[in-house]
Design a protein around this motif. Sequence first.
Motif, mmCIF file in Angstrom:
data_model
loop_
_atom_site.group_PDB
_atom_site.id
_atom_site.type_symbol
_atom_site.label_atom_id
_atom_site.label_comp_id
_atom_site.label_asym_id
_atom_site.label_seq_id
_atom_site.Cartn_x
_atom_site.Cartn_y
_atom_site.Cartn_z
ATOM 1 N N ASN A 92 5.340 -6.642 4.928
ATOM 2 C CA ASN A 92 6.502 -6.217 4.152
ATOM 3 C C ASN A 92 7.749 -6.676 4.898
ATOM 4 O O ASN A 92 7.649 -7.425 5.882
ATOM 5 N N ALA A 137 -5.933 8.407 3.464
ATOM 6 C CA ALA A 137 -4.548 7.931 3.528
ATOM 7 C C ALA A 137 -3.649 8.516 2.444
ATOM 8 O O ALA A 137 -2.464 8.732 2.663
ATOM 9 N N GLY A 140 1.686 8.590 0.679
ATOM 10 C CA GLY A 140 2.483 9.620 0.018
ATOM 11 C C GLY A 140 3.722 9.035 -0.659
ATOM 12 O O GLY A 140 4.325 9.645 -1.528
ATOM 13 N N GLY A 141 4.133 7.847 -0.211
ATOM 14 C CA GLY A 141 5.286 7.198 -0.831
ATOM 15 C C GLY A 141 6.613 7.698 -0.313
ATOM 16 O O GLY A 141 7.608 7.706 -1.030
ATOM 17 N N HIS A 142 6.674 8.077 0.973
ATOM 18 C CA HIS A 142 7.859 8.714 1.527
ATOM 19 C C HIS A 142 8.713 7.755 2.346
ATOM 20 O O HIS A 142 9.704 8.157 2.941
ATOM 21 N N ASP A 143 8.300 6.495 2.416
ATOM 22 C CA ASP A 143 9.025 5.510 3.234
ATOM 23 C C ASP A 143 10.517 5.529 2.885
ATOM 24 O O ASP A 143 10.881 5.424 1.718
ATOM 25 N N TYR A 144 11.360 5.643 3.914
ATOM 26 C CA TYR A 144 12.801 5.761 3.672
ATOM 27 C C TYR A 144 13.360 4.591 2.875
ATOM 28 O O TYR A 144 14.330 4.719 2.151
ATOM 29 N N LEU A 148 9.383 0.841 1.029
ATOM 30 C CA LEU A 148 8.613 -0.394 1.185
ATOM 31 C C LEU A 148 7.177 -0.257 0.710
ATOM 32 O O LEU A 148 6.468 -1.248 0.591
ATOM 33 N N SER A 149 6.724 0.960 0.444
ATOM 34 C CA SER A 149 5.343 1.126 -0.023
ATOM 35 C C SER A 149 5.205 0.820 -1.510
ATOM 36 O O SER A 149 4.096 0.665 -1.999
ATOM 37 N N TYR A 195 13.409 4.897 15.274
ATOM 38 C CA TYR A 195 12.120 5.528 14.937
ATOM 39 C C TYR A 195 11.588 4.882 13.660
ATOM 40 O O TYR A 195 12.246 4.918 12.620
ATOM 41 N N ASN A 208 9.397 5.730 11.539
ATOM 42 C CA ASN A 208 9.264 6.587 10.354
ATOM 43 C C ASN A 208 10.594 6.780 9.630
ATOM 44 O O ASN A 208 10.604 7.087 8.443
ATOM 45 N N TYR A 209 11.695 6.634 10.382
ATOM 46 C CA TYR A 209 12.995 6.680 9.723
ATOM 47 C C TYR A 209 13.391 5.227 9.425
ATOM 48 O O TYR A 209 14.382 4.700 9.934
ATOM 49 N N ARG A 210 12.582 4.584 8.638
ATOM 50 C CA ARG A 210 12.699 3.149 8.363
ATOM 51 C C ARG A 210 14.137 2.771 7.996
ATOM 52 O O ARG A 210 14.780 3.442 7.198
ATOM 53 N N ALA A 264 0.855 -1.196 0.000
ATOM 54 C CA ALA A 264 0.000 0.000 0.000
ATOM 55 C C ALA A 264 0.882 1.235 0.000
ATOM 56 O O ALA A 264 1.862 1.306 0.723
ATOM 57 N N ARG A 265 0.533 2.199 -0.844
ATOM 58 C CA ARG A 265 1.328 3.437 -0.899
ATOM 59 C C ARG A 265 0.430 4.638 -0.635
ATOM 60 O O ARG A 265 -0.585 4.817 -1.276
#
Length: 424
Positions: free
Chosen positions: A403, A149, A108-112, A115-116, A361, A363-365, A105-106
């Motif tokens: 994922n 989302a 905004g597509g910002h995953d470091y 993975l989206s 963190y 969000n900082y994948r 699932a994506r």
Amino acid sequence: MAAFSFYLSLSVVAWLCIFSVSSLSDHESFLRCFSSHVSPTANLSQLLYLADSPDYSSLLFSSIQNLRFASSETPKPLLIVAPADEFQVQASVICCRSHGLPIRARSGGHDYEGLSYRSEKSSSFVLLDLEKLRSVTVDVEHGVAWVEAGATLGELYYKVAEKWQNTAHKLHEDLLLRVDIVHVNRGDRRVVEAAFKSLFLGHCDGLLQHMGERFPALGVERNDCREMSWIDSAVYAAGYTNGEPAEILVNRELQPKDFNKGKSDYVTEPIPVSGWEAIWARLSEEGATGSMHMDPWGGRMSEISESNIPFPHRKGNLFIILYLSTWRDEGVAASTKHLGWIRSMFRFMTPYVSKRPRAAYLNYRDLELGRNAMAWGERYFKDNFRRLAMVKGEVDPQNFFSNEQSVPPFIAETGERPPINYIL
Ligand SMILES: Cc1cc2nc3c(=O)[nH]c(=O)nc-3n(C[C@H](O)[C@H](O)[C@H](O)COP(=O)(O)OP(=O)(O)OC[C@H]3O[C@@H](n4cnc5c(N)ncnc54)[C@H](O)[C@@H]3O)c2cc1C
């Protein structure tokens, strides 16, 4: 026991499906499935994008920000589904599941780690791109915003700002002071600089008074302050410092793309002066290519208990560090150099940062924390990881939504808690 057998037989069916469909060769059946689950008026050509469809690439790359994952080697989805309503989302899940196709699932597509929209786990997967589901509704009276989302943070801020004049006077005055240690060019020299950036919810006079009392060493003067509306501060913080209009936040095309890699740490004990000197020396070395960004904790973050929501990093943390390498030059040599630097910086920081676990963190994948939940689970979620695994066991026991670093399901006998090393 009956429930257990039922679960086993379901698993077997699911595995058989996964092994039997590894491509969209069963194209007709897939399309039939979709057609039967969406409105008869739905235009499938604007919903499903196969790799040979003319819009496939532009849609795929539209929100890929990290060029590390935009190359021809990056595994691509078999199909992109871009639903326009929740029924089409349901249809996507039902049909992908019945055809044994994992979903990414994506939003905004910002995953470091991208993975989206990419997968190292499965060679065949479907990208569920939520970019059309991006409405934002702000209810000022009840202090609630509903955000679909697929909205970006910019779109949310923009919408909130439209209502801002109704809420600004209710906000507390507050101060956020972040430090960015970055390389800058000064004439023909490249030097390391610490930039103190603050966001103060109030006027310049209040900020000067606060800084004079709490941080006199910084010597902040009126010239250092810029008064602006909150929404203009969001534009400014995004790097648009020349008075660009707030509309820039809803422009999805503007993001400059680069290659990047991030890692994170939490600091719970003050780093001694000798430590800072060593860090500074390290960042000043020839070949140091990345930056360190530090955001303070405390305030409201410390008031919320660790177990309140999945995010656990609360009281006891002084600040978070984001290590970031960004580069523009293509090729293996460049990425080896930059990835090498950030990895060695991360190792170097070990004595100064949180321990047991060395917290990170989400969000900082960072896939380098490991693919095994044993390696990253407690670092991202601390004690909440067990509870998350139990919830996952309830809602997605077959781990369909997964994922490389997703919480695995724990299927418990009544009352049992997952052992710490239950998943390998
Ligand atoms: C340069 C940069 C700066 C950043 N700065 C910050 C920062 O200051 N603060 C911060 O907190 N974070 C920051 N991040 C991290 C970013 O906020 C997170 O990666 C966040 O997840 C991005 O949201 P997205 O909607 O773009 O996610 P996506 O990349 O679309 O998705 C992130 C993950 O969630 C999954 N997902 C997406 N949509 C759904 C859905 N509807 N249902 C279930 N799963 C879904 C994806 O598959 C993926 O695993 C930064 C990232 C980058 C690259």
